[in-house]
Design an enzyme around this catalytic site. Sequence first.
Site, mmCIF file in Angstrom:
data_model
loop_
_atom_site.group_PDB
_atom_site.id
_atom_site.type_symbol
_atom_site.label_atom_id
_atom_site.label_comp_id
_atom_site.label_asym_id
_atom_site.label_seq_id
_atom_site.Cartn_x
_atom_site.Cartn_y
_atom_site.Cartn_z
ATOM 1 N N TYR A 180 -63.871 -21.230 49.053
ATOM 2 C CA TYR A 180 -62.444 -21.056 49.341
ATOM 3 C C TYR A 180 -61.784 -20.234 48.253
ATOM 4 O O TYR A 180 -62.163 -20.318 47.088
ATOM 5 C CB TYR A 180 -61.718 -22.401 49.513
ATOM 6 N N HIS A 207 -59.617 -30.033 33.131
ATOM 7 C CA HIS A 207 -60.273 -29.608 34.381
ATOM 8 C C HIS A 207 -61.795 -29.604 34.207
ATOM 9 O O HIS A 207 -62.533 -30.120 35.044
ATOM 10 C CB HIS A 207 -59.760 -28.206 34.762
ATOM 11 N N GLN A 220 -70.831 -24.982 40.676
ATOM 12 C CA GLN A 220 -69.678 -24.147 41.006
ATOM 13 C C GLN A 220 -69.892 -22.734 40.481
ATOM 14 O O GLN A 220 -70.467 -22.542 39.416
ATOM 15 C CB GLN A 220 -68.400 -24.730 40.398
HETATM 16 O O1 76R Z 1 -67.478 -26.498 30.700
HETATM 17 C C1 76R Z 1 -66.706 -25.550 30.536
HETATM 18 O O2 76R Z 1 -66.178 -25.235 29.479
HETATM 19 C C2 76R Z 1 -66.336 -24.799 31.772
HETATM 20 C C3 76R Z 1 -65.016 -25.284 32.136
HETATM 21 C C4 76R Z 1 -64.466 -24.699 33.390
HETATM 22 C C5 76R Z 1 -63.638 -23.576 33.533
HETATM 23 C C6 76R Z 1 -63.153 -22.623 32.452
HETATM 24 C C7 76R Z 1 -64.650 -25.254 34.709
HETATM 25 C C8 76R Z 1 -65.447 -26.366 34.985
HETATM 26 N N1 76R Z 1 -63.930 -24.524 35.604
HETATM 27 C C9 76R Z 1 -63.299 -23.489 34.921
HETATM 28 C C10 76R Z 1 -62.485 -22.509 35.464
HETATM 29 MN MN1 76R Z 1 -63.606 -24.994 37.567
HETATM 30 N N2 76R Z 1 -63.295 -25.460 39.485
HETATM 31 C C11 76R Z 1 -62.302 -24.954 40.280
HETATM 32 C C12 76R Z 1 -62.277 -25.685 41.506
HETATM 33 O O3 76R Z 1 -60.310 -27.422 44.261
HETATM 34 C C13 76R Z 1 -59.668 -27.295 43.198
HETATM 35 O O4 76R Z 1 -58.714 -28.066 42.907
HETATM 36 C C14 76R Z 1 -59.997 -26.208 42.248
HETATM 37 C C15 76R Z 1 -61.278 -25.471 42.599
HETATM 38 C C16 76R Z 1 -63.300 -26.606 41.461
HETATM 39 C C17 76R Z 1 -63.689 -27.592 42.526
HETATM 40 C C18 76R Z 1 -63.933 -26.453 40.172
HETATM 41 C C19 76R Z 1 -65.020 -27.203 39.742
HETATM 42 N N3 76R Z 1 -62.264 -23.472 37.699
HETATM 43 C C20 76R Z 1 -61.982 -22.539 36.748
HETATM 44 C C21 76R Z 1 -61.037 -21.593 37.284
HETATM 45 C C22 76R Z 1 -60.450 -20.398 36.552
HETATM 46 C C23 76R Z 1 -59.031 -20.770 36.194
HETATM 47 C C24 76R Z 1 -58.388 -19.963 35.143
HETATM 48 O O5 76R Z 1 -59.059 -19.216 34.419
HETATM 49 O O6 76R Z 1 -57.155 -20.099 35.013
HETATM 50 C C25 76R Z 1 -60.737 -22.002 38.565
HETATM 51 C C26 76R Z 1 -59.817 -21.325 39.548
HETATM 52 C C27 76R Z 1 -61.503 -23.181 38.804
HETATM 53 C C28 76R Z 1 -61.443 -23.915 39.984
HETATM 54 N N4 76R Z 1 -64.948 -26.539 37.363
HETATM 55 C C29 76R Z 1 -65.676 -26.873 36.238
HETATM 56 C C30 76R Z 1 -65.482 -27.233 38.443
HETATM 57 C C31 76R Z 1 -66.594 -28.015 37.969
HETATM 58 C C32 76R Z 1 -67.479 -28.882 38.865
HETATM 59 C C33 76R Z 1 -66.709 -27.796 36.611
HETATM 60 C C34 76R Z 1 -67.707 -28.432 35.648
HETATM 61 C C35 76R Z 1 -69.066 -27.871 35.833
HETATM 62 C C36 76R Z 1 -69.328 -26.789 34.852
HETATM 63 O O7 76R Z 1 -69.033 -26.972 33.654
HETATM 64 O O8 76R Z 1 -69.848 -25.740 35.279
#
Ligand code: 76R
Length: 283
Positions: A180, A207, A220
């Site tokens: 999405y 987050h 993700q």
């Molecule tokens: O561990 C870290 O430092 C990575 C942290 C991290 C970032 C920077 C992270 C972790 N995300 C990041 C950025 Mn995410 N994420 C989403 C969604 O449905 C919703 O409400 C939002 C959709 C999900 C489900 C999700 C899942 N993430 C972002 C960004 C960029 C925003 C910006 O730069 O302003 C978006 C739009 C976004 C949205 N996020 C994680 C997850 C999950 C499961 C993790 C933990 C797993 C991991 O560390 O890879």
Amino acid sequence: MTTPPIAHPPETLEGWFALHQIFRFRNPKLDLSRLARMVKSAGSGLEHDGASRSKARARKSDSAAGWSCFARLIGSTADVMVIHFRDSLDALGDAQDALARSELAKNLDPVYAFLSVTEAGLYHITAELARAATARGGTVGDEEYSRTLGERAKAEMGSAQVRRRLYPDLPADMPYVSFYPMSKRRDAGQNWYTLTLDDRSRLMQAHGLTGRRYAGKVQQVITGAIGLDKWEWGVTLFARDPLEFKKLVTDMRFDEVSAKYAEFGDFYVGRIVSGNAPARRKG
Ligand code: 76R
């Protein structure tokens, strides 16, 4: 001394360009097994294969690096989603052309497409360097800031965790996909882009902590689309169990950054029919 701007963007690292293509079957009689056969014969670099992944890791400049996967959409207004990752916009265009020339494409009508690039936002580092710049009487973007940022960004690029975000694998054991597009809110009184970097960094850290509870269950891929698409990010989730999509996205809805600032487009959910996705479980 100039006062640093209250709100400035986080530094970001980018990896592969991404194209999500959504299609509807032209012939409603097409089904999953015929789709899988057509995907196989579409061939020519469009299928996911392990070799192109490891080659991509070893030689980042190889323009053929990346992969494509095909998913059968379930319960959607469309039937098929194709996701391509390539290491340049032109290579992505080549993948788009290769698909358009295939037998499969003769059976598909385009419904939606989303162009973006894998992204790792360096909120924490940017906020730290901005604070350090202010403390020494400098400014964001000055020589010292840029030098330290360059070093920190290089170190981040070397970390396995960041490389996984920028050059993601199609997880072998997670056949379900949910995609999405989303944006951050820009309403008067509720505007992500006017929050201080410290506030955004704090929210993104929370987050990340919420998300980490799904480690091993959901993978993700975050792709940035500012300047490339109407929406600002693409969220592509892979899971073994599709219920994990509902659980994770529900948890995110209650997490402050999504609760206050997230806006969403349509959701596309389905099952990977190409690449190394495992066969459907029997019984
Ligand atoms: O561990 C870290 O430092 C990575 C942290 C991290 C970032 C920077 C992270 C972790 N995300 C990041 C950025 Mn995410 N994420 C989403 C969604 O449905 C919703 O409400 C939002 C959709 C999900 C489900 C999700 C899942 N993430 C972002 C960004 C960029 C925003 C910006 O730069 O302003 C978006 C739009 C976004 C949205 N996020 C994680 C997850 C999950 C499961 C993790 C933990 C797993 C991991 O560390 O890879």
